[in-house]
Write a protein that holds these residues in place. Structure first.
Motif, PDB file in Angstrom:
ATOM      1  N   MET A  93      -2.145 -11.578  12.453  1.00 54.33           N
ATOM      2  CA  MET A  93      -2.769 -10.601  12.022  1.00 54.33           C
ATOM      3  C   MET A  93      -4.344 -10.229  12.493  1.00 54.33           C
ATOM      4  O   MET A  93      -4.840 -11.435  12.381  1.00 54.33           O
ATOM      5  CB  MET A  93      -2.745 -10.578  10.370  1.00 54.33           C
ATOM      6  CG  MET A  93      -1.372 -10.869   9.861  1.00 54.33           C
ATOM      7  SD  MET A  93      -1.423 -10.856   8.180  1.00 54.33           S
ATOM      8  CE  MET A  93      -1.224  -9.103   7.689  1.00 54.33           C
ATOM      9  N   LYS A  94      -4.679  -9.219  13.085  1.00 52.58           N
ATOM     10  CA  LYS A  94      -5.740  -9.102  13.728  1.00 52.58           C
ATOM     11  C   LYS A  94      -6.501  -7.884  13.276  1.00 52.58           C
ATOM     12  O   LYS A  94      -5.909  -6.834  13.071  1.00 52.58           O
ATOM     13  CB  LYS A  94      -5.352  -8.870  15.139  1.00 52.58           C
ATOM     14  CG  LYS A  94      -4.960  -9.765  16.047  1.00 52.58           C
ATOM     15  CD  LYS A  94      -4.840  -9.443  17.381  1.00 52.58           C
ATOM     16  CE  LYS A  94      -3.786 -10.506  18.173  1.00 52.58           C
ATOM     17  NZ  LYS A  94      -3.404  -9.856  19.499  1.00 52.58           N
ATOM     18  N   ARG A  95      -7.865  -8.300  12.850  1.00 51.57           N
ATOM     19  CA  ARG A  95      -8.759  -7.317  12.191  1.00 51.57           C
ATOM     20  C   ARG A  95      -8.171  -6.165  11.177  1.00 51.57           C
ATOM     21  O   ARG A  95      -8.241  -4.946  11.317  1.00 51.57           O
ATOM     22  CB  ARG A  95      -9.228  -6.491  13.256  1.00 51.57           C
ATOM     23  CG  ARG A  95     -10.018  -7.325  14.107  1.00 51.57           C
ATOM     24  CD  ARG A  95     -10.966  -6.463  15.389  1.00 51.57           C
ATOM     25  NE  ARG A  95      -9.844  -5.906  16.272  1.00 51.57           N
ATOM     26  CZ  ARG A  95      -8.918  -6.507  17.214  1.00 51.57           C
ATOM     27  NH1 ARG A  95      -9.038  -7.725  17.357  1.00 51.57           N
ATOM     28  NH2 ARG A  95      -7.997  -5.716  17.657  1.00 51.57           N
ATOM     29  N   ILE A  96      -7.396  -6.808  10.323  1.00 57.01           N
ATOM     30  CA  ILE A  96      -6.807  -5.960   9.255  1.00 57.01           C
ATOM     31  C   ILE A  96      -7.768  -5.335   8.410  1.00 57.01           C
ATOM     32  O   ILE A  96      -8.616  -6.194   7.495  1.00 57.01           O
ATOM     33  CB  ILE A  96      -5.873  -6.735   8.506  1.00 57.01           C
ATOM     34  CG1 ILE A  96      -4.599  -7.309   9.325  1.00 57.01           C
ATOM     35  CG2 ILE A  96      -5.051  -5.846   7.399  1.00 57.01           C
ATOM     36  CD1 ILE A  96      -3.656  -6.346  10.069  1.00 57.01           C
ATOM     37  N   THR A  97      -7.680  -4.153   8.059  1.00 58.56           N
ATOM     38  CA  THR A  97      -8.494  -3.504   7.014  1.00 58.56           C
ATOM     39  C   THR A  97      -7.815  -2.557   6.103  1.00 58.56           C
ATOM     40  O   THR A  97      -6.615  -1.979   6.400  1.00 58.56           O
ATOM     41  CB  THR A  97      -9.507  -2.495   7.711  1.00 58.56           C
ATOM     42  OG1 THR A  97     -10.504  -3.284   8.644  1.00 58.56           O
ATOM     43  CG2 THR A  97     -10.298  -1.749   6.657  1.00 58.56           C
ATOM     44  N   LYS A  98      -8.044  -2.585   4.859  1.00 60.78           N
ATOM     45  CA  LYS A  98      -7.424  -1.764   3.712  1.00 60.78           C
ATOM     46  C   LYS A  98      -8.379  -1.349   2.779  1.00 60.78           C
ATOM     47  O   LYS A  98      -9.195  -2.247   2.169  1.00 60.78           O
ATOM     48  CB  LYS A  98      -6.198  -2.788   3.302  1.00 60.78           C
ATOM     49  CG  LYS A  98      -5.389  -1.962   2.125  1.00 60.78           C
ATOM     50  CD  LYS A  98      -4.502  -0.979   2.772  1.00 60.78           C
ATOM     51  CE  LYS A  98      -3.733  -0.217   1.650  1.00 60.78           C
ATOM     52  NZ  LYS A  98      -2.880   0.924   2.095  1.00 60.78           N
ATOM     53  N   ARG A  99      -8.268  -0.153   2.515  1.00 60.59           N
ATOM     54  CA  ARG A  99      -9.380   0.529   1.612  1.00 60.59           C
ATOM     55  C   ARG A  99      -8.337   0.910   0.413  1.00 60.59           C
ATOM     56  O   ARG A  99      -7.332   1.660   0.673  1.00 60.59           O
ATOM     57  CB  ARG A  99      -9.985   1.476   2.379  1.00 60.59           C
ATOM     58  CG  ARG A  99     -11.231   1.901   1.695  1.00 60.59           C
ATOM     59  CD  ARG A  99     -11.797   2.812   2.694  1.00 60.59           C
ATOM     60  NE  ARG A  99     -12.373   2.647   3.983  1.00 60.59           N
ATOM     61  CZ  ARG A  99     -13.559   1.705   4.122  1.00 60.59           C
ATOM     62  NH1 ARG A  99     -14.224   1.784   2.978  1.00 60.59           N
ATOM     63  NH2 ARG A  99     -13.941   1.469   5.463  1.00 60.59           N
ATOM     64  N   PHE A 100      -8.726   0.685  -0.849  1.00 67.62           N
ATOM     65  CA  PHE A 100      -8.290   1.451  -1.981  1.00 67.62           C
ATOM     66  C   PHE A 100      -9.522   2.357  -2.367  1.00 67.62           C
ATOM     67  O   PHE A 100     -10.578   2.199  -2.218  1.00 67.62           O
ATOM     68  CB  PHE A 100      -7.726   0.548  -3.046  1.00 67.62           C
ATOM     69  CG  PHE A 100      -6.573  -0.329  -2.679  1.00 67.62           C
ATOM     70  CD1 PHE A 100      -5.408   0.370  -2.360  1.00 67.62           C
ATOM     71  CD2 PHE A 100      -6.777  -1.623  -2.486  1.00 67.62           C
ATOM     72  CE1 PHE A 100      -4.318  -0.616  -2.030  1.00 67.62           C
ATOM     73  CE2 PHE A 100      -5.635  -2.570  -2.038  1.00 67.62           C
ATOM     74  CZ  PHE A 100      -4.446  -1.959  -2.041  1.00 67.62           C
ATOM     75  N   PRO A 101      -9.141   3.489  -3.324  1.00 67.11           N
ATOM     76  CA  PRO A 101     -10.226   4.250  -3.767  1.00 67.11           C
ATOM     77  C   PRO A 101     -11.288   3.190  -4.635  1.00 67.11           C
ATOM     78  O   PRO A 101     -11.024   2.586  -5.435  1.00 67.11           O
ATOM     79  CB  PRO A 101      -9.575   5.132  -4.888  1.00 67.11           C
ATOM     80  CG  PRO A 101      -7.967   5.169  -4.395  1.00 67.11           C
ATOM     81  CD  PRO A 101      -7.794   3.616  -3.735  1.00 67.11           C
ATOM     82  N   GLY A 102     -12.481   3.349  -3.799  1.00 69.20           N
ATOM     83  CA  GLY A 102     -13.702   2.627  -4.602  1.00 69.20           C
ATOM     84  C   GLY A 102     -13.781   1.059  -4.155  1.00 69.20           C
ATOM     85  O   GLY A 102     -14.566   0.328  -4.534  1.00 69.20           O
ATOM     86  N   VAL A 103     -12.720   0.754  -3.511  1.00 69.18           N
ATOM     87  CA  VAL A 103     -12.550  -0.690  -2.995  1.00 69.18           C
ATOM     88  C   VAL A 103     -12.231  -1.121  -1.616  1.00 69.18           C
ATOM     89  O   VAL A 103     -11.274  -0.264  -1.234  1.00 69.18           O
ATOM     90  CB  VAL A 103     -11.613  -1.477  -3.856  1.00 69.18           C
ATOM     91  CG1 VAL A 103     -11.590  -3.018  -3.678  1.00 69.18           C
ATOM     92  CG2 VAL A 103     -11.728  -1.216  -5.388  1.00 69.18           C
ATOM     93  N   LEU A 104     -13.183  -1.686  -0.824  1.00 71.44           N
ATOM     94  CA  LEU A 104     -12.695  -2.045   0.240  1.00 71.44           C
ATOM     95  C   LEU A 104     -12.027  -3.668   0.156  1.00 71.44           C
ATOM     96  O   LEU A 104     -12.471  -4.603   0.042  1.00 71.44           O
ATOM     97  CB  LEU A 104     -14.011  -2.310   1.337  1.00 71.44           C
ATOM     98  CG  LEU A 104     -13.750  -2.783   2.887  1.00 71.44           C
ATOM     99  CD1 LEU A 104     -12.680  -1.864   3.634  1.00 71.44           C
ATOM    100  CD2 LEU A 104     -15.069  -2.861   3.691  1.00 71.44           C
ATOM    101  N   ALA A 105     -10.640  -3.553   0.101  1.00 76.04           N
ATOM    102  CA  ALA A 105      -9.988  -4.749  -0.376  1.00 76.04           C
ATOM    103  C   ALA A 105      -9.800  -5.594   0.994  1.00 76.04           C
ATOM    104  O   ALA A 105     -10.008  -7.027   0.784  1.00 76.04           O
ATOM    105  CB  ALA A 105      -8.520  -4.628  -0.700  1.00 76.04           C
TER     106      ALA A 105
END
Ligand SMILES: Nc1ncnc2c1ncn2[C@@H]1O[C@H](COP(=O)(O)OP(=O)(O)OP(=O)(O)O)[C@@H](O)[C@H]1O
Ligand SMILES: [Mg+2]
Length: 499
Positions: free
Chosen positions: A8-20
């Motif tokens: 898994m490379k440079r995985i980014t995931k954002r939820f409202p108000g949270v950079l998970a």
């Protein structure tokens, strides 16, 4: 056999108000157990939900056997051989064990609509045997204990012959012997070349099974290390971002003044036998023992949650009868159960409402008007002390990580402000940093004159936190130790004592 199975490379995931997840890297080799570590809310479950197709990443790539892949649905990940056992179970309570294991992929005879009952039964028996499980395939899942349900989840996962198996806190609710069978199965899968991701907060236990560990903090990748050579204290430092030299905070030796609770001859036929116990003001009394020793049953009996057949209870020197749970709370006893799922987190409601649930009477004026400002202040204070990771008090409980959901329940009980608190496995599923906060909170509670009974299966925790320890086995008290004389060996001796 150290070929890379997953990257898994440079995985980014954002939820409202949270950079998970913020550009997280992770790789998994064939035939390894890879521990994924981090504090509550660090992003472990989210990363694995992305790998198993539950969530889609906002950015980043997943490579499976050197091919780029993207799973738009858990089923497509499963077809590719990636299985996940979630932190929150996914079983159907009204179906049987067998139906749950094979749901959606029932055994069929060559005519497609005819269920091959015999083949399926044979398969389920084999799986249950492999896991040393003695439950019948026909048992309804709702009738199983939490631990047994967990084992059914595991049975379901291994029945698909996964090539990648993700276990999100699989042992949180298991007994010693169940953990041992789980480890045996894990080693067997490992030998067959399955890559296993293992999320857990129990660092000592991981030493028995993990090959490598990746540490995350606040949605960031921190490091990947070999488990054999790393020191646990270094892992902890990486997880919490600072050195926690002693996770059990000190407090002055306990001085006996008032006896707040005395239990004499407490009996519940077939469950509890002639229990005698006293608790002093400002004391932390530990209840140790193996799973099934009767510790939770004792707590429930004191708390009025279960009927008793004999015995007396004295509160602050006065003989008392506890009618039911509401009566117990009225009389100043609270009980934080080990089964925090059942305890009823209202998932759709906000963090604040969940903390205040059942506590409003104490925050209302004469005409029932709720003092909203005080509610808000109290919940914010509890969110801060327990370090509940949430963007704000209005966040729905549903959106919090598993460990942070548990902390909400703890906050709810502390909010009740009773004299006697019974904590049943208070730190299960809770990360080291937050554990330390909970221990400090316990110290503050006893310093302010409250008394605590702590049930815990983790001996270092019992030894680190209690003034006195009572050990149970088979519904009996088998021993009592002063903390300064107690050792793990002595506790285990009493815990396994034959009647
Ligand atoms: N569906 C969602 N909506 C909004 N926020 C979410 C959602 N799922 C997770 N989060 C947030 O993302 C962050 C990472 O959560 P995650 O569940 O991955 O943590 P974790 O490392 O598994 O923690 P734990 O040890 O408590 O299980 C947390 O701040 C959490 O509140
Ligand atoms: Mg999680």
């Amino acid at each position: 056999m150290s070929e890379t199975l997953i990257e898994m490379k440079r995985i980014t995931k954002r939820f409202p108000g949270v950079l998970a997840l913020n550009q997280v890297d992770f790789d998994l080799r064939r035939g390894e157990v890879h521990a994924l570590l981090g504090e509550n809310g660090a992003g472990k479950s989210t990363l694995m939900k992305i790998l198993s197709g539950v969530y889609q990443p906002d950015a980043g790539e997943i490579w499976f056997e050197n091919q780029p892949v993207s799973f738009s649905h858990p089923i497509s990940a499963q077809l590719a051989g990636i299985t996940i056992i979630h932190q929150e179970f996914n079983l159907f309570p009204d179906l049987t064990v067998e139906e749950n294991i094979f749901i959606g992929r029932e055994f069929c005879k060559n005519s497609r609509w005819l269920l091959d009952k015999r083949a399926q039964r044979q398969a389920v028996i084999e799986i249950l045997q492999r896991l040393n499980l003695t439950i019948s395939p026909d048992t309804l899942v709702s009738e199983l204990t939490v631990a047994q349900q967990q084992m059914v989840e595991i049975a379901k996962a291994i029945s698909v012959n996964a090539r990648v198996l993700i276990m999100d806190e699989p042992t949180a609710a298991l007994t010693e012997s169940e953990i041992e069978s789980l480890f045996q199965v894990t080693r067997m899968l490992k030998a067959q070349g399955t890559g296993i991701v293992y999320i857990s907060h129990r660092l000592e236990e991981l030493a028995l099974i993990a090959d490598r560990a990746t540490v995350m903090r606040d949605g960031q990748y921190i490091a990947t290390v070999d488990y054999e050579t790393v020191h646990i204290s270094d892992l902890i430092a990486m997880m919490v971002g600072r050195n926690l030299d002693n996770i059990y905070p000190k407090r002055p030796p306990h001085q006996r003044t008032e006896k707040v609770l005395e239990v004499a001859g407490l009996t519940r036929n077939g469950v509890l036998h002639d229990i005698n116990l006293s608790l002093w003001r400002g004391e932390i009394l530990g209840l140790a023992g193996l799973m099934g020793a009767g510790r939770t049953e004792l707590a429930r009996a004191i708390f009025g949650a279960d009927p008793v057949d004999g015995g007396t209870l004295t509160l602050h020197g006065r003989p008392t009868r506890i009618k039911d749970v509401a009566d117990a709370i009225d009389k100043g006893i609270s009980y934080l159960t080990e089964d925090r799922k059942k305890e009823g987190l209202a998932l759709g409601l906000s963090v604040e409402l969940n903390i205040m649930l059942g506590n409003y009477p104490a925050y209302s004026g004469a005409v029932g008007n709720v003092d909203e400002k005080r509610c808000r202040e109290t919940s914010q204070k509890l969110v801060d002390t327990l370090r509940i990771k949430t963007p704000h008090l209005e966040q729905a409980a549903l959106n919090l990580s598993g460990g942070n959901q548990q902390k909400i329940i703890i906050a709810r009980w502390i909010c009740k402000d009773t004299d006697i608190l019974i904590f049943d496995e208070p730190t299960r599923g809770i990360d080291v940093g937050a554990r330390r906060e909970i221990y400090e909170l316990m110290n503050r509670l006893v310093a302010s004159g409250k008394s605590i009974i702590m049930i815990s299966s983790e001996l270092p925790e019992v030894l680190g936190m209690c003034d006195r320890i009572m050990v149970m086995r088979g519904g009996h008290i088998t021993g009592e130790l002063q903390a300064d004389h107690a050792t793990q060996e002595k506790i285990m001796q009493y815990a396994t004592l034959e009647d």
